[in-house]
Design an enzyme around this catalytic site. Structure first.
Site, PDB file in Angstrom:
ATOM      1  N   SER A  23       0.839  -1.192   0.000  1.00  0.00           N
ATOM      2  CA  SER A  23       0.000   0.000   0.000  1.00  0.00           C
ATOM      3  C   SER A  23       0.879   1.249   0.000  1.00  0.00           C
ATOM      4  O   SER A  23       1.860   1.329   0.730  1.00  0.00           O
ATOM      5  CB  SER A  23      -0.898  -0.021   1.242  1.00  0.00           C
ATOM      6  OG  SER A  23      -1.793   1.054   1.204  1.00  0.00           O
ATOM      7  N   ASP A  45      -6.298  -1.454  -7.597  1.00  0.00           N
ATOM      8  CA  ASP A  45      -6.174  -1.855  -6.195  1.00  0.00           C
ATOM      9  C   ASP A  45      -6.492  -3.323  -5.932  1.00  0.00           C
ATOM     10  O   ASP A  45      -5.851  -3.953  -5.120  1.00  0.00           O
ATOM     11  CB  ASP A  45      -7.016  -0.959  -5.280  1.00  0.00           C
ATOM     12  CG  ASP A  45      -6.594  -1.092  -3.833  1.00  0.00           C
ATOM     13  OD1 ASP A  45      -5.375  -1.115  -3.581  1.00  0.00           O
ATOM     14  OD2 ASP A  45      -7.468  -1.188  -2.953  1.00  0.00           O
ATOM     15  N   GLU A  68      -7.604   5.466  -8.444  1.00  0.00           N
ATOM     16  CA  GLU A  68      -7.304   6.501  -7.448  1.00  0.00           C
ATOM     17  C   GLU A  68      -6.153   7.375  -7.913  1.00  0.00           C
ATOM     18  O   GLU A  68      -5.111   6.871  -8.325  1.00  0.00           O
ATOM     19  CB  GLU A  68      -6.936   5.862  -6.113  1.00  0.00           C
ATOM     20  CG  GLU A  68      -6.604   6.881  -5.041  1.00  0.00           C
ATOM     21  CD  GLU A  68      -6.141   6.269  -3.735  1.00  0.00           C
ATOM     22  OE1 GLU A  68      -5.551   7.012  -2.936  1.00  0.00           O
ATOM     23  OE2 GLU A  68      -6.348   5.061  -3.514  1.00  0.00           O
ATOM     24  N   ARG A  98      21.768  -1.652 -13.623  1.00  0.00           N
ATOM     25  CA  ARG A  98      21.500  -0.874 -14.838  1.00  0.00           C
ATOM     26  C   ARG A  98      20.811  -1.740 -15.893  1.00  0.00           C
ATOM     27  O   ARG A  98      19.858  -1.314 -16.542  1.00  0.00           O
ATOM     28  CB  ARG A  98      22.823  -0.318 -15.376  1.00  0.00           C
ATOM     29  CG  ARG A  98      22.646   0.518 -16.606  1.00  0.00           C
ATOM     30  CD  ARG A  98      23.958   1.113 -17.028  1.00  0.00           C
ATOM     31  NE  ARG A  98      23.825   1.816 -18.290  1.00  0.00           N
ATOM     32  CZ  ARG A  98      24.821   2.220 -19.013  1.00  0.00           C
ATOM     33  NH1 ARG A  98      26.053   2.000 -18.613  1.00  0.00           N
ATOM     34  NH2 ARG A  98      24.614   2.850 -20.137  1.00  0.00           N
TER      35      ARG A  98
END
Length: 137
Positions: A23, A45, A68, A98
Site C-alpha cells: 500500500s 487496487d 485513485e 543498470r
C-alpha cells in the site's frame, strides 16, 4: 481457479501489466501514467487473476471502473473487461542494476516476466515499450 490480488492492472492492446506492491508504493500512480500513454484500466487496487492457458486479469465482481489519483480523487475510466497478462511489476522491490537479469513472478504454476520498480522518469515509457515490443537480452 481465480485469485484476487492487491494489485492494479492496465493493458495496451489487450496485453496487461500487473502492478504489485505494498500500500502506498505507487501502483495506481504507475497505472495512471500508463493510461496517459494509451493503456486502458482493467482494475485498480484489486485485480482478479485467472488461469486459462496463461494468466488473465479482470476486475473482481462489483469493483467500479475507477482509479485513485492521490490528491485528486477517484477518476472514472473506460475499463477493459479482460487482459492477457504479459508482465508483472513489483514496486515493493527496487532495481539496483543498470541492465537487470530476467526475473519471473510465479502464480499457480504460470510465470510472467518481472521487473522491479525504479520509479524514474522513463519507467512508465519503458514499461509501455516492454509490453508492446518485448525485451532484448
Amino acid at each position: 481457479m481465480n485469485a484476487v490480488l492487491h494489485a492494479t492492472c492496465v493493458a495496451f492492446d489487450g496485453r496487461g501489466v500487473l502492478i504489485l506492491g505494498p500500500s502506498g508504493s505507487g501502483k495506481s500512480a504507475l497505472g495512471l501514467h500508463l493510461m496517459a500513454l494509451g493503456a486502458r484500466l482493467v482494475a485498480d487496487d484489486r485485480t482478479q487473476v485467472e488461469v486459462a492457458e496463461g494468466l488473465f486479469a479482470t476486475a473482481p465482481p462489483g469493483l467500479p471502473p475507477l482509479i485513485e489519483a492521490r490528491g485528486v480523487g477517484l477518476l472514472r475510466a473506460d475499463p477493459l473487461p479482460r487482459a492477457r497478462l504479459v508482465l508483472a511489476v513489483d514496486l515493493g522491490a527496487r532495481e539496483t542494476e543498470r541492465l537487470p537479469p530476467r526475473r519471473e513472478w510465479m502464480h499457480k504454476g504460470h510465470a510472467l516476466p518481472l521487473v522491479h520498480g525504479p520509479m524514474t522518469g522513463h519507467f512508465p515509457a519503458a514499461i509501455r515499450l516492454y509490453i508492446l515490443s518485448g525485451r532484448q537480452d
